[in-house]
Design an enzyme around this catalytic site. Structure first.
Site, mmCIF file in Angstrom:
data_model
loop_
_atom_site.group_PDB
_atom_site.id
_atom_site.type_symbol
_atom_site.label_atom_id
_atom_site.label_comp_id
_atom_site.label_asym_id
_atom_site.label_seq_id
_atom_site.Cartn_x
_atom_site.Cartn_y
_atom_site.Cartn_z
ATOM 1 N N ASP A 131 1.177 -7.751 2.173
ATOM 2 C CA ASP A 131 1.305 -6.311 1.963
ATOM 3 C C ASP A 131 2.774 -5.910 1.839
ATOM 4 O OD1 ASP A 131 0.904 -3.618 1.802
ATOM 5 O OD2 ASP A 131 -0.359 -3.457 3.573
ATOM 6 N N SER A 155 3.942 2.272 8.430
ATOM 7 C CA SER A 155 3.686 1.315 7.355
ATOM 8 C C SER A 155 4.974 1.063 6.589
ATOM 9 C CB SER A 155 2.625 1.861 6.399
ATOM 10 O OG SER A 155 1.370 1.902 7.020
ATOM 11 N N HIS A 211 0.816 -1.213 0.000
ATOM 12 C CA HIS A 211 0.000 0.000 0.000
ATOM 13 C C HIS A 211 0.849 1.261 0.000
ATOM 14 C CE1 HIS A 211 0.201 -0.194 4.549
ATOM 15 N NE2 HIS A 211 0.234 1.117 4.395
#
Length: 715
Positions: free
Chosen positions: A220, A649, A84
């Site tokens: 991810d 992230s 992402h």
């Protein structure tokens, strides 16, 4: 169901099994954290994590694209981050014919690696404390405006002194609400290329449904590479650039982990508000966040209608939609968590204790009015917070809420210049028109702008919307969609061709009269609007908040404090830690998930839960290679109790030896209030297991050369 799980967990807690709070400065590790970390299982010294004079782990941690974290995992500049985090770059490099989002992408050679237009990574070089120097230029007689002016002047001098004639980027940042200051030295590398990405059905498995949820089964991750000139220095993209030889790269561990194993995370957490007063919590729960959620949902629904109907539109708007959707769910989760945990009441109780301390004679002059001033500020800005979040929602989702303002001012400037200057400016404008217009879909843009403008006019009026917007709304029977359609028909800004036609025959008055320009100028003007009264109120609050933090630390001097996150490099440490047993997770313990659980969620043809045939085939044959765990299963995601937030992230999850065991990508919805108040019982970090990452690269994608490039710890 979720509430029952939480209650079961609280009932089953063992004394001392808590998450570890704190996002710590690396330069303070030896003094504040090293001993605790080593007791928990760290086998390194603070110097091996952060060193100025020698290579250390910090040299492998980069800020990715300005908003995420990534880590260097090879001696050839290979970078791992989240899918992402790379999503926008992958979407940019995709076309309907070569849809890397849907199908994945794997460069077989370095010559096949793809360069997004604007993507860079930032390496952290060093930091230092300049608190005394900064605070020496201010005194108690200054207004807040004068104080800020003096501090900014000193900051500019410090940044200039340490940038080594432009070699480094230097940033002085405020901490503890203006009570401490540190400078950070960085080196930026602008040539970053896409190396590999799994298909959406792996990298985004679970979609919005699983976002912020556990159990998770999401791969991810994505792979990039940093390039430099032949001398290893930052350089713009060039075919002559070579893969960067980093000072340090992480070693990868295939040994996995067990419950209560040590885990640490280094990264760039974006923003926490742990010092936020109770009035701020109430304002967010009751005014700001509901407006954000409602505006985001309106924008998402309008975008998705067109994205579902056209594959190109879906690609072109994938990144924007994903960003809006992520924050939409985040803000709703924050409302629920802050309400459920009665966070405002907890904060208010602390403020009452502070106020009792502040009313003592020795504290009264400096701290006596602090809580009253803070509370007064929030009472007077609640409606403004609601208004601002409806407006922010409009500006986030609608390209044409802001584009005519920025481009229009440039066109107006162009129209007033001589012929030679116009040629120069026109060249700059036309060079960017493709980036601006090629991926816009006007039916979607009209619909989004009209719907969000209607929402803003209807819901934000209590705080005072611009008279121009209010008049338009009333004169068009409280529905501006038709007006917006007509505005696009008559606007310079509705297409690249019309902008180019303006460049051929410039007219300043045409810009000023343009309906989309007038609308955009009005919205941006309201967004930036301030008044002397608001400036005075803001100044009173800033001073009161600074004194509240100062007084709190003075009142409890033995406590170890850490500053709120603000996109500077931090370390957080904790352990592999389960959530309570959950029947949705088939793994042997609820701190990890396996490919079996992924396949159990499989829904053929579903946008969120479809899976590639290749992955299903590998599962059926249990062809996991060296990436299986001790029970022969393929681990997917796992949980730690580290303290992270947005910006983390892509952060590496490291074991006690400093080896890479996973990549952080999410938190759990039960602890959604974590940006404001840390929940020692429920806070969790969700990470993708490095063994799943390597399995996808090697066994699924057949890109074994990328695994071979990494350093794998010997078992």
């Amino acid at each position: 169901m979720k509430k029952a799980i939480v209650l079961l967990f609280l009932a089953s807690l063992r004394l001392g099994v808590y998450a570890d709070e704190g996002m710590w400065f690396l330069m303070h590790l030896e003094r504040l954290n090293e001993r605790d970390m080593q007791k928990m299982g760290l086998q390194l010294t603070a110097e091996e994590i952060y060193s100025i004079n020698h290579s250390s782990i910090k040299d492998a941690i980069v800020q990715f694209g300005g908003g995420c974290t990534a880590e260097i995992v090879s001696g050839q500049g290979l970078v791992l981050t989240n899918h992402h985090c790379g999503y926008g770059a992958i979407a940019e490099l995709s076309t309907p014919q070569n849809d890397h989002l849907t199908n994945g992408f794997w460069a077989a050679t370095k010559s096949e690696e793809l360069k997004p237009q604007n993507l860079s990574v930032r390496f952290f070089v060093r930091m230092d404390d300049v608190t005394q120097r900064i605070l020496a230029v201010v005194d108690e007689t200054m207004t807040e405006a004068d104080r800020e002016r003096a501090i900014n002047q000193e900051i500019a001098r410090i940044e200039q002194e340490n940038n080594e004639d432009g070699k480094y980027t230097v940033s002085v940042r405020s901490f503890y609400e203006g009570n401490e200051y540190y400078y950070f030295v960085y080196q930026d590398f602008p040539d970053v290329r896409l190396v590999g990405a799994p298909p959406n059905s792996i990298g985004k498995f679970g979609g919005d449904t699983d976002n912020w949820e556990w159990p998770r089964h999401t791969g991810d991750f994505s792979l990039f590479r940093v390039y430099a000139d032949k001398d290893g220095n930052p350089a713009p993209y060039s075919m002559d650039n070579v893969p960067l030889k980093p000072k340090y790269h992480l070693t990868v561990s295939l040994d996995g982990y067990t419950e209560r194993d040590f885990a640490m995370i280094l990264g760039y957490p974006g923003r926490t508000n742990r010092w936020m007063p109770s009035g701020g919590v109430n304002q967010n729960v009751n005014y700001a966040y509901p407006a954000w959620v409602e505006a985001s949902k309106v924008g998402m629904d309008r975008m998705k209608k067109y994205m579902d109907a056209d594959p190109k539109v879906k690609l072109d708007y994938a990144s924007k939609y994903s960003q809006v959707a992520n924050y939409w769910k985040n803000r709703q989760g924050m409302i629920d968590a802050l309400t459920q945990h009665q966070t405002a009441s907890v904060k208010a109780a602390e403020e009452a204790k502070f106020n009792a301390w502040a009313q003592k004679r020795r504290n009264l002059r400096r701290y006596g009015n602090v809580i009253a001033d803070i509370n007064a500020y929030y009472e007077r800005t609640n409606l403004k917070a609601r208004h601002d979040n409806y407006l922010i929602g409009l500006l986030r989702s609608s390209t044409f809420a802001a584009l005519p303002y920025s481009l229009g001012n440039t066109l107006a400037y162009y129209a007033t210049q001589n012929e030679a200057k116009q040629r120069e400016v026109a060249q700059q404008i036309t060079a960017n028109l493709g980036n601006t217009y090629d991926n816009l879909y006007l039916p979607l843009e009209k619909d989004v702008l009209g719907a969000l403008l209607n929402l803003y006019a209807a819901k934000a009026a209590e705080a005072g919307i611009p008279p121009y917007i209010d008049s338009l709304y009333r004169n068009h029977n409280r529905d501006l969609s038709g007006y917006i359609d007509a505005a696009f028909e008559n606007s310079i800004f509705s297409s690249r061709e019309r902008v180019e036609a303006f460049l051929a025959r410039p007219d300043t008055l045409a810009v000023q009269a343009d309906p989309l320009y007038r609308l955009s100028v009005t919205l941006l003007g309201r967004y930036r609007q301030t008044t002397p009264e608001q400036e005075e109120l803001d100044g009173q609050f800033q001073k009161a908040f600074r004194l509240y933090v100062e007084g709190t630390r003075k009142r409890n001097p033995k406590k170890k404090y850490y500053p709120d996150a603000n996109s500077t490099l931090r370390l957080t440490y904790g352990k592999i830690s389960p959530l309570p047993p959950d029947p949705r997770n088939d793994a042997s313990a609820n701190y990890f998930t396996t490919l079996k659980g992924t396949v159990a969620k499989y829904q053929p043809g579903d946008e969120e839960f479809d899976l590639p045939e290749r992955l299903l085939d590998l599962y059926e044959r249990r062809d996991y290679g060296q990436y299986a765990d001790r029970e022969g299963n393929l681990p997917i995601n796992f949980l730690t109790d580290n303290d992270i937030t947005g910006g983390n992230s892509g952060s590496p999850v490291l074991n006690g030896k400093g080896e890479l065991i996973g990549i952080a990508f999410d938190g759990n919805i039960e602890a959604m209030a974590g940006d404001v108040i840390f929940d020692k019982e429920l806070q969790r970090t969700i990470a993708v297991d490095i063994r799943y990452v390597l399995f996808i690269i090697d066994k699924f994608a057949g890109a074994r050369h990328l695994v071979d490039e990494m350093t794998i710890a010997q078992r």
